[in-house]
Design an enzyme around this catalytic site. Structure first.
Site, short mmCIF file in Angstrom:
data_model
loop_
_atom_site.label_atom_id
_atom_site.label_comp_id
_atom_site.label_asym_id
_atom_site.label_seq_id
_atom_site.Cartn_x
_atom_site.Cartn_y
_atom_site.Cartn_z
N ASP A 1 -4.37 -4.10 -6.48
CA ASP A 1 -4.17 -5.16 -5.49
C ASP A 1 -5.15 -6.31 -5.70
O ASP A 1 -6.32 -6.09 -6.04
CB ASP A 1 -4.40 -4.54 -4.10
CG ASP A 1 -4.13 -5.50 -2.95
OD1 ASP A 1 -2.96 -5.86 -2.75
OD2 ASP A 1 -5.10 -5.90 -2.27
N GLU B 1 -1.92 -7.10 -9.65
CA GLU B 1 -1.28 -8.11 -8.82
C GLU B 1 -2.04 -9.42 -8.96
O GLU B 1 -3.16 -9.56 -8.46
CB GLU B 1 -1.26 -7.70 -7.35
CG GLU B 1 -0.41 -8.66 -6.53
CD GLU B 1 -1.02 -9.12 -5.22
OE1 GLU B 1 -0.31 -9.75 -4.43
OE2 GLU B 1 -2.23 -8.89 -4.98
C1 AAO Z 1 -4.45 -9.40 7.76
C2 AAO Z 1 -4.06 -10.55 8.69
C3 AAO Z 1 -5.00 -11.73 8.47
C4 AAO Z 1 -6.43 -11.28 8.70
C5 AAO Z 1 -6.75 -10.14 7.75
C6 AAO Z 1 -8.16 -9.59 7.91
O1 AAO Z 1 -2.71 -10.93 8.42
O2 AAO Z 1 -4.64 -12.75 9.39
O3 AAO Z 1 -7.30 -12.37 8.43
O4 AAO Z 1 -5.82 -9.07 7.98
O5 AAO Z 1 -8.34 -9.11 9.22
C7 AAO Z 1 -1.88 -7.91 3.39
C8 AAO Z 1 -1.25 -8.97 4.30
C9 AAO Z 1 -2.31 -9.82 4.98
C10 AAO Z 1 -3.30 -8.94 5.71
C11 AAO Z 1 -3.96 -8.06 4.65
C12 AAO Z 1 -5.04 -7.14 5.21
O6 AAO Z 1 -0.40 -9.78 3.51
O7 AAO Z 1 -1.62 -10.65 5.93
O8 AAO Z 1 -4.27 -9.75 6.38
O9 AAO Z 1 -2.94 -7.22 4.07
O10 AAO Z 1 -4.53 -6.33 6.21
C13 AAO Z 1 -2.92 -13.93 -1.71
C14 AAO Z 1 -3.56 -12.96 -2.69
C15 AAO Z 1 -2.71 -11.75 -2.96
C16 AAO Z 1 -2.25 -11.11 -1.65
C17 AAO Z 1 -1.48 -12.17 -0.87
C18 AAO Z 1 -0.94 -11.65 0.46
O11 AAO Z 1 -3.86 -13.64 -3.90
O12 AAO Z 1 -3.49 -10.83 -3.68
O13 AAO Z 1 -2.38 -13.26 -0.58
N1 AAO Z 1 -1.44 -9.90 -1.88
C19 AAO Z 1 -2.07 -8.55 -1.78
C20 AAO Z 1 -1.15 -7.54 -1.11
C21 AAO Z 1 -1.03 -7.87 0.36
C22 AAO Z 1 -2.38 -7.72 1.05
C23 AAO Z 1 -3.51 -8.11 0.19
C24 AAO Z 1 -3.38 -8.52 -1.11
C25 AAO Z 1 -4.86 -7.86 0.72
O14 AAO Z 1 0.07 -7.48 -1.78
O15 AAO Z 1 -0.07 -7.06 1.01
O16 AAO Z 1 -2.41 -8.54 2.23
O17 AAO Z 1 -5.17 -6.51 0.40
C26 AAO Z 1 -1.12 -18.74 -2.84
C27 AAO Z 1 -1.99 -18.04 -3.86
C28 AAO Z 1 -1.84 -16.54 -3.80
C29 AAO Z 1 -2.05 -16.07 -2.38
C30 AAO Z 1 -1.02 -16.78 -1.49
C31 AAO Z 1 -1.08 -16.32 -0.04
O18 AAO Z 1 0.26 -18.61 -3.20
O19 AAO Z 1 -1.61 -18.47 -5.15
O20 AAO Z 1 -2.81 -15.96 -4.64
O21 AAO Z 1 -1.85 -14.66 -2.33
O22 AAO Z 1 -1.28 -18.17 -1.56
O23 AAO Z 1 -2.29 -16.69 0.50
C32 AAO Z 1 3.46 -21.30 -3.11
C33 AAO Z 1 2.47 -21.32 -4.26
C34 AAO Z 1 1.74 -20.00 -4.36
C35 AAO Z 1 1.04 -19.79 -3.08
C36 AAO Z 1 2.11 -19.72 -2.03
C37 AAO Z 1 1.61 -19.43 -0.66
O24 AAO Z 1 4.51 -20.37 -3.36
O25 AAO Z 1 3.18 -21.56 -5.45
O26 AAO Z 1 0.82 -19.98 -5.41
O27 AAO Z 1 2.81 -20.95 -1.96
O28 AAO Z 1 0.79 -20.51 -0.24
#
Ligand code: AAO
Length: 497
Positions: free
Chosen positions: A197, A233
């Site tokens: 992850d 990932e």
């Molecule tokens: C939760 C709450 C939060 C709180 C946190 C801590 O929702 O509000 O602050 O707890 O209390 C998952 C959930 C999260 C959750 C987290 C922990 O999705 O909502 O937070 O568990 O419980 C990034 C990372 C990527 C990640 C993704 C979700 O780079 O690694 O965010 N995925 C993994 C898992 C996922 C998990 C985590 C990681 C954490 O698969 O399930 O989170 O363990 C851009 C960046 C990406 C970034 C995205 C989203 O993407 O490039 O790297 O991903 O933003 O922030 C266009 C762009 C694209 C961009 C996208 C979105 O498409 O081309 O690049 O827009 O803006």
């Protein structure tokens, strides 16, 4: 390490998102092995925070509070039993590991964790491992909030907190040792590899050191000297300083462009046409074949998390989803992963799903429900089980049958009707236009009568769906109405009567 170590010529991985270990064990034996699935990606097995506001969200499992192996999916004995039983029928287990961080900084203090262990997020104290406040990156982070504020700055992406999650100092020998110890326990239990992850948020050098400490796979099920399969990932849709390429030497990397583009194409958005996929794969600027882990949707982008947006083709749009998954499974590029989901009550307000947090089907106390199997082999109680849908299951078999064969005999109508084969072992035809397809094509296959594995199965000596007649010259006539429930047809060597 890039090889998934799949067995018996099997190829596709299925993500049984949030399934209980007991259900996965049964599914390996009763369904996955008999139908030729190669492996399962399981949800994080370690101790995690439990939250009640919102109510036991699925994402609590991405907030580790320890490395003991009890989670919402079951305890250590159930995990071990599942790994053993799946391995015994040749189905590999790939573990989703969360090693970039622990729980959110605001996660409080107490025993609200899946094993009941005490932890303190505010003091950064996780005694069951133990990690203390010296094992986190906060002193390195230069942003005002302590969180990642700008993906254009590689340093903060790696040294600051991803959405407030306590960021582990993987540069420390001690932290590397603890993380590798956790992963090695799983390797020794018999898992075949890991989905790692949030790799974008870890320095490749730190990962390399940590992964270098992993044991070889358990020789009870794998040949001596086998290294764990790694797929990382990293969301790389371009436009950020951190690229997938930085991680290629460590293992495979998730190719997020694949599902984002294919969803757009099957939806016919942005003027995209299926005929443009003649050069699908590296020809579309995707990463090298040997590095790619591909999928149509994942547990994030099927509910608006992560990246890919509204184009992503999920089970909510079953007709498009089946076509896109079939295209992926028919096409040789990458190691393919099929998503298996649970249903939740979506509630869009201004384009955002207010219920994107809802966890798996559960009893009121947050305990995950078992997966009941209906008489027609579908799943009940809100489990979608896309991997059991006939069209998807049969295409997983198709991928096995054509494994190693080249992409061949391409045809298109310069619009949304396309066809391609895999050597002389399989052939697939899509009609995603708003009119009928009626055409004779060279399939490259030996003459004979074949069952279409999309509209039906080969049942004993007959086809329950459409029948395709391939002539001695390899040509066959295809008719696909744009009104068909599934406007595509696929035949392969094992579907011949
Ligand atoms: C939760 C709450 C939060 C709180 C946190 C801590 O929702 O509000 O602050 O707890 O209390 C998952 C959930 C999260 C959750 C987290 C922990 O999705 O909502 O937070 O568990 O419980 C990034 C990372 C990527 C990640 C993704 C979700 O780079 O690694 O965010 N995925 C993994 C898992 C996922 C998990 C985590 C990681 C954490 O698969 O399930 O989170 O363990 C851009 C960046 C990406 C970034 C995205 C989203 O993407 O490039 O790297 O991903 O933003 O922030 C266009 C762009 C694209 C961009 C996208 C979105 O498409 O081309 O690049 O827009 O803006």
């Amino acid at each position: 390490q890039h090889n998934p170590h799949t067995k018996h010529g099997r190829t596709a991985i299925v993500h049984l998102f949030e399934w209980r270990w007991a259900d996965i064990a049964a599914e390996c034996e009763r369904f996955l092995a008999p139908n030729g699935y190669a492996g399962v990606q399981i949800s994080p097995p370690n101790e995690h925070i439990t939250l009640t506001s919102p109510w036991y969200p699925w994402w609590q499992r991405y907030q580790p509070t320890g490395y003991n192996l009890c989670s919402r999916s079951g305890n250590e004995n159930e995990l071990r039993d599942m790994i053993t039983r799946c391995n015994n029928v040749g189905v590999n287990i790939y573990v989703d590991v969360v090693i970039n961080h622990m729980c959110g900084a605001g996660g409080g203090e107490g025993t609200h964790s899946s094993c009941g262990g005490w932890f303190s997020a505010s003091r950064k104290d996780f005694p069951s491992i133990p990690f203390t406040n010296m094992d986190f990156n906060d002193h390195k982070c230069r942003t005002g909030s302590g969180d990642i504020e700008n993906y254009g700055d590689a340093n903060q992406v790696r040294d600051c907190r991803l959405v407030g999650l306590l960021d582990l100092a993987l540069e420390k020998d001690y932290v590397r040792g603890k993380v590798a110890g956790f992963m090695n326990k799983l390797v020794d239990m018999g898992v075949a590899g890991f989905r790692v992850d949030a790799c974008k948020h870890m320095w490749p050098g730190d990962l390399q050191n940590t992964l270098g400490r992993l044991h070889n796979l358990n020789t009870k099920w794998f040949s001596g000297g086998s290294r764990p399969f790694i797929y990382q990932e990293v969301i790389d849709l371009g436009g950020e300083p951190i690229t997938s390429r930085e991680y290629f030497h460590l293992g495979r990397v998730t190719e997020f462009k694949y599902g984002a583009k294919l969803g757009t194409i099957f939806r016919k958005w942005n003027g995209e046409k299926l005929s443009y996929t003649k050069s699908w794969g590296e020809g579309w600027g995707f990463m090298p074949d040997g590095n790619a882990l591909v999928f149509i949707d994942n547990h994030d982008n099927q509910r608006g998390h992560g990246a890919g947006g509204a184009a992503i083709a999920t089970f909510w749009d079953p007709r498009i989803h089946k076509m896109a998954v079939a295209y992926m499974l028919a096409h040789p590029y990458g190691v393919a992963r099929v998503m298996s989901s649970f249903r939740w009550d979506r509630n869009f307000v201004n384009g955002k799903d207010q219920n994107d947090w809802i966890g798996p089907p559960s009893h009121g106390n947050g305990a995950t429900k078992p997966v009941p199997i209906n008489p027609d082999q579908t799943c009940g109680d809100g489990w979608v089980c896309e991997h059991r849908w006939r069209q998807i299951k049969n295409m997983a078999t198709f991928r096995n049958v054509v494994n190693g064969q080249p992409h061949a005999n391409w045809w298109d109508n310069q619009s949304n009707q396309v066809a391609f084969g895999r050597g002389n072992r399989g052939f697939i035809v899509f009609n995603n236009d708003d009119w009928n397809l009626d055409v004779t094509l060279n399939t490259g296959m030996p003459g004979g009568t074949y069952c279409d594995v999309v509209s039906g199965n080969k049942d004993g000596g007959r086809c329950s769906g459409k029948q395709i007649q391939v002539g001695g010259d390899g040509h066959a006539h295809f008719k696909i109405s744009n009104q068909d429930e599934d406007p595509f047809v696929a035949i392969h060597a094992d579907s011949k009567l």
